[in-house]
Design an enzyme around this catalytic site. Sequence first.
Site, PDB file in Angstrom:
ATOM      1  N   HIS A 173       4.807   0.072   0.270  1.00  0.00           N
ATOM      2  CA  HIS A 173       5.407  -0.779   1.299  1.00  0.00           C
ATOM      3  C   HIS A 173       4.407  -1.803   1.823  1.00  0.00           C
ATOM      4  O   HIS A 173       3.213  -1.726   1.550  1.00  0.00           O
ATOM      5  CB  HIS A 173       5.970   0.088   2.436  1.00  0.00           C
ATOM      6  CG  HIS A 173       4.958   1.014   3.056  1.00  0.00           C
ATOM      7  ND1 HIS A 173       4.465   2.132   2.420  1.00  0.00           N
ATOM      8  CD2 HIS A 173       4.328   0.985   4.249  1.00  0.00           C
ATOM      9  CE1 HIS A 173       3.593   2.741   3.192  1.00  0.00           C
ATOM     10  NE2 HIS A 173       3.480   2.058   4.323  1.00  0.00           N
ATOM     11  N   HIS A 184       0.845  -1.205   0.000  1.00  0.00           N
ATOM     12  CA  HIS A 184       0.000   0.000   0.000  1.00  0.00           C
ATOM     13  C   HIS A 184       0.875   1.248   0.000  1.00  0.00           C
ATOM     14  O   HIS A 184       2.089   1.173   0.226  1.00  0.00           O
ATOM     15  CB  HIS A 184      -0.925   0.017   1.226  1.00  0.00           C
ATOM     16  CG  HIS A 184      -0.183   0.227   2.520  1.00  0.00           C
ATOM     17  ND1 HIS A 184       0.498  -0.772   3.173  1.00  0.00           N
ATOM     18  CD2 HIS A 184       0.006   1.343   3.281  1.00  0.00           C
ATOM     19  CE1 HIS A 184       1.063  -0.303   4.270  1.00  0.00           C
ATOM     20  NE2 HIS A 184       0.781   0.987   4.359  1.00  0.00           N
ATOM     21  N   ARG A 208       5.518  -8.340  16.719  1.00  0.00           N
ATOM     22  CA  ARG A 208       6.214  -7.098  16.364  1.00  0.00           C
ATOM     23  C   ARG A 208       5.327  -5.933  16.785  1.00  0.00           C
ATOM     24  O   ARG A 208       4.101  -5.988  16.624  1.00  0.00           O
ATOM     25  CB  ARG A 208       6.437  -7.046  14.859  1.00  0.00           C
ATOM     26  CG  ARG A 208       6.937  -5.700  14.352  1.00  0.00           C
ATOM     27  CD  ARG A 208       7.189  -5.780  12.846  1.00  0.00           C
ATOM     28  NE  ARG A 208       7.840  -4.585  12.347  1.00  0.00           N
ATOM     29  CZ  ARG A 208       7.204  -3.548  11.820  1.00  0.00           C
ATOM     30  NH1 ARG A 208       5.878  -3.543  11.722  1.00  0.00           N
ATOM     31  NH2 ARG A 208       7.877  -2.507  11.372  1.00  0.00           N
ATOM     32  N   ASP A 242       0.681   5.175   1.927  1.00  0.00           N
ATOM     33  CA  ASP A 242      -0.071   5.872   2.968  1.00  0.00           C
ATOM     34  C   ASP A 242      -0.802   7.054   2.326  1.00  0.00           C
ATOM     35  O   ASP A 242      -0.314   7.639   1.364  1.00  0.00           O
ATOM     36  CB  ASP A 242       0.869   6.379   4.068  1.00  0.00           C
ATOM     37  CG  ASP A 242       1.516   5.229   4.838  1.00  0.00           C
ATOM     38  OD1 ASP A 242       1.135   4.058   4.618  1.00  0.00           O
ATOM     39  OD2 ASP A 242       2.401   5.509   5.664  1.00  0.00           O
TER      40      ASP A 242
END
Length: 327
Positions: free
Chosen positions: A264, A208, A274, A210
């Site tokens: 990313h 995607h 994480r 941002d």
Amino acid sequence: MSNLGSYPPAFRRQNKERSQKYDPVDEEDSLDLIPLIDLQCINLDKLGEACKEWGLFRLVNHQVPLTLMNQLQEQAKKVFSLSFESKQGLFTSPVSYFWGTPALTPSGTALSRGPNNIHWVEGFNVPLGQLSQFQADEDPMLHSFRLLLEEYGRHMGRLAKTLFEAMVKNLNLDSEESKSNLSESTGYVRAYRYPGLPETEALGMELHTDSSVLSILNQDIVGGLELFKDDKWFKVKPIPGTMIINLGDMMQAISNDEYMSAKHRVKVNKQVERFSICYFVFPEEGSVIRSSNYKPFTYSDFRAQVQDDIKTLGYKVGLERFKIHQD
Ligand SMILES: O=C(O)CCC(=O)C(=O)O
Ligand SMILES: [Fe+2]
């Protein structure tokens, strides 16, 4: 996956046998090719090159105290370890809890995309401008979470403003006219937890860009963020104390495509959870973005279009919707 009860029920079914060792890191993984920008002496040419070629860079000398970065990570970890039911109950407007997708409505609820299209992520969405309305005084854990978020938010506003002003200079844009294209008070912070899953290639977030002007990421040491550039995936290695800056779609439009928003994704780790803390900043409400490659539009227009596309097509089309095609 430990503390199973803290996970959404749909995630618990993935809790199979864990493998015993970490994946070995290969040669290429240990190389860090991501451009580096020093906030205390910004080299405009280097900044411009990073924004044009990568849409992403690593920031050092940002003067966000390391203790604050770590304390916020630790506090987020504690809040995530509450039971799933408590998280659902405790977090209502303005701070919301979501899972299974990072796509939210303006009020912070998840935009569902069906059970077969799960993103392996949970998060808290924190609109900084409304943080004072977050009812946290009764609970010491939430109270210190709020205090840390407030302090962190102030630092993020400072970084965003400094970087944006440097970009405006590098692009030779009118600095007065550009002012309304960044409004720190529109910023929000998201804390994310990605479960450790033994399955290979499970995605916490799929490819995607941002929608923000800029995004500022503080990731823990686990890793998993990857950048897509020149038809290749690059690992964005965690380096403690550094921040990752992502250019979003608004910045690409403001720059009239001189800069690019970073494509990313996030892979989940096979063994461990994480955590990451992301700050996103947008133009002022109602501020019109004008550039020759795009029809004039506001961030609200863009967001409405993205929401519509996700609901009807299942994915974000993005800037293409506003582009003027010269034939
Ligand atoms: O968690 C991360 O490292 C990245 C999150 C992200 O890409 C996003 O929230 O848009
Ligand atoms: Fe992202």
